[in-house]
Design an enzyme around this catalytic site. Structure first.
Site, PDB file in Angstrom:
ATOM      1  N   TYR A   1     -23.744  16.570   6.812  1.00 26.57           N
ATOM      2  CA  TYR A   1     -24.516  15.594   6.028  1.00 26.57           C
ATOM      3  C   TYR A   1     -24.319  15.798   4.533  1.00 26.57           C
ATOM      4  O   TYR A   1     -24.275  14.837   3.764  1.00 26.57           O
ATOM      5  CB  TYR A   1     -26.001  15.675   6.395  1.00 26.57           C
TER       6      TYR A   1
ATOM      7  N   ARG B   1     -37.652  16.057  19.657  1.00 26.26           N
ATOM      8  CA  ARG B   1     -38.289  14.901  19.016  1.00 26.26           C
ATOM      9  C   ARG B   1     -39.566  14.468  19.729  1.00 26.26           C
ATOM     10  O   ARG B   1     -39.873  13.270  19.785  1.00 26.26           O
ATOM     11  CB  ARG B   1     -37.328  13.705  18.926  1.00 26.26           C
TER      12      ARG B   1
ATOM     13  N   ASP C   1     -37.441  18.694   9.125  1.00 23.15           N
ATOM     14  CA  ASP C   1     -36.131  18.125   9.411  1.00 23.15           C
ATOM     15  C   ASP C   1     -35.066  19.136   9.028  1.00 23.15           C
ATOM     16  O   ASP C   1     -35.281  19.949   8.124  1.00 23.15           O
ATOM     17  CB  ASP C   1     -35.911  16.825   8.620  1.00 23.15           C
TER      18      ASP C   1
ATOM     19  N   ARG D   1     -47.417   8.567   9.748  1.00 25.72           N
ATOM     20  CA  ARG D   1     -46.193   8.304   8.982  1.00 25.72           C
ATOM     21  C   ARG D   1     -46.465   7.214   7.940  1.00 25.72           C
ATOM     22  O   ARG D   1     -46.015   7.330   6.800  1.00 25.72           O
ATOM     23  CB  ARG D   1     -45.113   7.864   9.968  1.00 25.72           C
TER      24      ARG D   1
ATOM     25  N   ARG E   1     -41.512   8.602  16.420  1.00 29.01           N
ATOM     26  CA  ARG E   1     -41.915   7.190  16.359  1.00 29.01           C
ATOM     27  C   ARG E   1     -42.333   6.567  17.676  1.00 29.01           C
ATOM     28  O   ARG E   1     -42.932   5.494  17.678  1.00 29.01           O
ATOM     29  CB  ARG E   1     -40.775   6.367  15.743  1.00 29.01           C
TER      30      ARG E   1
HETATM   31  O1  CP3 Z   1     -40.301  16.774  17.233  1.00 29.30           O
HETATM   32  C1  CP3 Z   1     -39.297  17.374  16.785  1.00 29.30           C
HETATM   33  O2  CP3 Z   1     -38.216  17.456  17.425  1.00 29.30           O
HETATM   34  C2  CP3 Z   1     -39.411  18.118  15.465  1.00 29.30           C
HETATM   35  C3  CP3 Z   1     -38.954  17.496  14.282  1.00 29.30           C
HETATM   36  C4  CP3 Z   1     -37.480  17.173  14.025  1.00 29.30           C
HETATM   37  C5  CP3 Z   1     -37.079  16.001  13.320  1.00 29.30           C
HETATM   38  N1  CP3 Z   1     -35.723  16.070  13.120  1.00 29.30           N
HETATM   39  C6  CP3 Z   1     -37.984  14.946  12.870  1.00 29.30           C
HETATM   40  C7  CP3 Z   1     -37.440  13.651  12.410  1.00 29.30           C
HETATM   41  C8  CP3 Z   1     -36.319  17.920  14.295  1.00 29.30           C
HETATM   42  C9  CP3 Z   1     -36.169  19.211  15.056  1.00 29.30           C
HETATM   43  C10 CP3 Z   1     -35.223  17.196  13.702  1.00 29.30           C
HETATM   44  C11 CP3 Z   1     -33.828  17.674  13.735  1.00 29.30           C
HETATM   45  C12 CP3 Z   1     -32.762  16.835  13.174  1.00 29.30           C
HETATM   46  N2  CP3 Z   1     -32.789  16.024  12.079  1.00 29.30           N
HETATM   47  C13 CP3 Z   1     -31.428  16.842  13.671  1.00 29.30           C
HETATM   48  C14 CP3 Z   1     -30.919  17.675  14.815  1.00 29.30           C
HETATM   49  C15 CP3 Z   1     -31.255  17.116  16.140  1.00 29.30           C
HETATM   50  C16 CP3 Z   1     -30.554  15.814  16.453  1.00 29.30           C
HETATM   51  O3  CP3 Z   1     -31.281  14.804  16.570  1.00 29.30           O
HETATM   52  O4  CP3 Z   1     -29.331  15.801  16.591  1.00 29.30           O
HETATM   53  C17 CP3 Z   1     -30.676  15.950  12.872  1.00 29.30           C
HETATM   54  C18 CP3 Z   1     -29.203  15.627  13.028  1.00 29.30           C
HETATM   55  C19 CP3 Z   1     -31.548  15.448  11.852  1.00 29.30           C
HETATM   56  C20 CP3 Z   1     -31.209  14.521  10.729  1.00 29.30           C
HETATM   57  C21 CP3 Z   1     -31.994  13.292  10.757  1.00 29.30           C
HETATM   58  N3  CP3 Z   1     -33.343  13.225  10.491  1.00 29.30           N
HETATM   59  C22 CP3 Z   1     -31.549  11.977  11.024  1.00 29.30           C
HETATM   60  C23 CP3 Z   1     -30.110  11.619  11.373  1.00 29.30           C
HETATM   61  C24 CP3 Z   1     -32.655  11.135  10.916  1.00 29.30           C
HETATM   62  C25 CP3 Z   1     -32.661   9.623  10.984  1.00 29.30           C
HETATM   63  C26 CP3 Z   1     -32.563   9.133  12.380  1.00 29.30           C
HETATM   64  C27 CP3 Z   1     -33.883   8.577  12.845  1.00 29.30           C
HETATM   65  O5  CP3 Z   1     -34.267   8.844  13.992  1.00 29.30           O
HETATM   66  O6  CP3 Z   1     -34.509   7.850  12.047  1.00 29.30           O
HETATM   67  C28 CP3 Z   1     -33.788  11.932  10.620  1.00 29.30           C
HETATM   68  C29 CP3 Z   1     -35.198  11.492  10.441  1.00 29.30           C
HETATM   69  C30 CP3 Z   1     -36.224  12.101  11.336  1.00 29.30           C
HETATM   70  N4  CP3 Z   1     -36.356  13.437  11.586  1.00 29.30           N
HETATM   71  C31 CP3 Z   1     -37.273  11.414  12.013  1.00 29.30           C
HETATM   72  C32 CP3 Z   1     -38.033  12.370  12.684  1.00 29.30           C
HETATM   73  C33 CP3 Z   1     -39.284  12.154  13.499  1.00 29.30           C
HETATM   74  C34 CP3 Z   1     -37.539   9.902  11.930  1.00 29.30           C
HETATM   75  C35 CP3 Z   1     -38.176   9.657  10.602  1.00 29.30           C
HETATM   76  C36 CP3 Z   1     -39.181   8.524  10.574  1.00 29.30           C
HETATM   77  O7  CP3 Z   1     -40.345   8.747  10.954  1.00 29.30           O
HETATM   78  O8  CP3 Z   1     -38.797   7.453  10.124  1.00 29.30           O
END
Ligand code: CP3
Length: 345
Positions: free
Chosen positions: A153, A23, A73, A36, A27
């Site tokens: 999911y 990540r 994602d 974003r 944010r």
């Molecule tokens: O920088 C990076 O790591 C690359 C991008 C990336 C994202 N998600 C961006 C993202 C990667 C590799 C992921 C993987 C991901 N997504 C996982 C596996 C890793 C982990 O965290 O366990 C999972 C379970 C998800 C599913 C997911 N996506 C959730 C549960 C959420 C909401 C939680 C949150 O933080 O808001 C997301 C959204 C998400 N994916 C965001 C980002 C930057 C936040 C979205 C936003 O900008 O509002």
């Protein structure tokens, strides 16, 4: 000159170790929040290559990381199969719960290649930008969710602590659950192969919820799909390493590393690095596992936790990372300090 990240994944004890953070685009960065806001919706951000390329590159420009990870994602695979997906503000992902054979049959594999095309355009664009600005330094990682975590999911319909619906399906309707897992395994191979063809130099499989399964289900639904995916990719792309991340896998991570054939193993925050290093010998590269909360706290807490991991990993193939993703309140300057600490190892 081979990039440090790729040398470590090839089994070399590169020191100081390469570093990137899960990540790292997100944010906690003001420049991410600006893009974003411009994209409006998170899915629009993932499917607009110019914006996705920009946010992938933001942490590389700021910190010069050894790897860039495609900005997308794990839930974009079900999205590309035509399964509904939306990200509700403050609630995380929401999907229609997949509970029967009709819902499984509605998934549309024919659409996959066309729907992932903007994501592949992002991979090509990032690779070109890295070749231009970070030659010989920063490797590009493609990724997918591992089938079990994606199924979590899809079946549950949202995030959860226990994922009871998905485990219930695995016990009560093993034929339906296996059919879903097979479909996700096969489409993940197609999806990752396409990312490699577009320029990804390594791929990572995120199994964030592997830790909710008992050993027999862990073998069937975490180890076996990762083994199939790794074998299929190895056959087509023998030099592209696979990093597995069976989060909260506990004692099963040793069996995971042995049986899947992955070149890299991501360690979650709970794993003792000394023990992991004994359980998973070279040439497998370990990757991890600073507590994201230690990064957020910074200062002495961050320095001592980092030193402990570095001491345990010295002399073996290793990639410095967190044990889970960066949390949004993390001060960006802490990330800069961490990268300097690792580079001074
Ligand atoms: O920088 C990076 O790591 C690359 C991008 C990336 C994202 N998600 C961006 C993202 C990667 C590799 C992921 C993987 C991901 N997504 C996982 C596996 C890793 C982990 O965290 O366990 C999972 C379970 C998800 C599913 C997911 N996506 C959730 C549960 C959420 C909401 C939680 C949150 O933080 O808001 C997301 C959204 C998400 N994916 C965001 C980002 C930057 C936040 C979205 C936003 O900008 O509002």
């Amino acid at each position: 000159m081979t990039k440090p990240m790729l040398r470590a994944l090839a089994g070399e004890a590169v020191w100081p170790p390469p570093v990137w953070l899960m990540r790292q685009a997100g944010r906690y960065l003001p420049e991410y929040r600006a893009i974003r806001a411009k994209a409006g919706d998170f899915i629009a951000l993932c499917t607009t290559p110019d914006l996705a390329i920009e946010v992938t590159m933001q942490p590389i420009r700021r910190y010069g990381m050894d790897a860039a990870i495609l900005f997308s994602d794990i839930l974009m695979l079900p999205w590309a199969l035509g399964h509904g997906l939306r990200f509700a503000e403050g609630e995380g992902p929401l999907l229609p719960p997949l509970r029967d054979a009709a819902a499984l049959a509605a998934l549309d594999r024919e659409r996959l290649v066309e729907r992932i095309s903007p994501i592949l355009a992002t991979v090509r664009g990032v690779r070109a930008e890295l070749d231009r600005t970070m030659p010989g330094q920063t490797a590009l990682i493609g990724f997918a969710g591992a089938p079990f975590t994606v199924a979590c999911y899809m079946v549950e319909g949202h995030g959860s602590k226990e994922f009871g619906a998905v485990r219930g399906m695995a016990y009560r309707d093993p034929a339906l659950f296996s059919a879903l897992m097979d479909l996700l395994t096969e489409t993940t191979i197609v999806y990752l192969a396409a990312q490699i063809e577009a320029g990804a130099e390594a791929v990572m499989l995120f199994d964030s919820w592997a830790g909710v399964l008992p050993p027999a289900l862990f073998r069937a639904h975490v180890i076996e799909p990762a083994r199939r995916i790794t074998a299929a990719l190895r056959e087509r792309f023998p030099h592209v390493p696979v990093i597995g991340f069976p989060r909260l896998g506990g004692l099963s991570i040793a069996a995971y590393a042995r049986a899947t054939g992955v070149q890299g193993l991501g360690l979650d925050t709970t794993v003792d690095p000394v023990l992991a290093s004994r359980l998973v010998p070279a040439p497998v590269a370990l990757q991890g596992n600073l507590d994201p909360l230690a990064l957020e706290a910074g200062g002495a807490a961050m320095r001592s936790a980092t030193a402990e991991i570095l001491a345990a990993m010295r002399g073996r193939p290793f990639v410095f990372n967190l044990g889970h993703g960066i949390v949004p309140p993390t001060p960006p300057e802490h990330v800069g300090e961490l990268v300097e600490l690792v580079r001074a190892a």
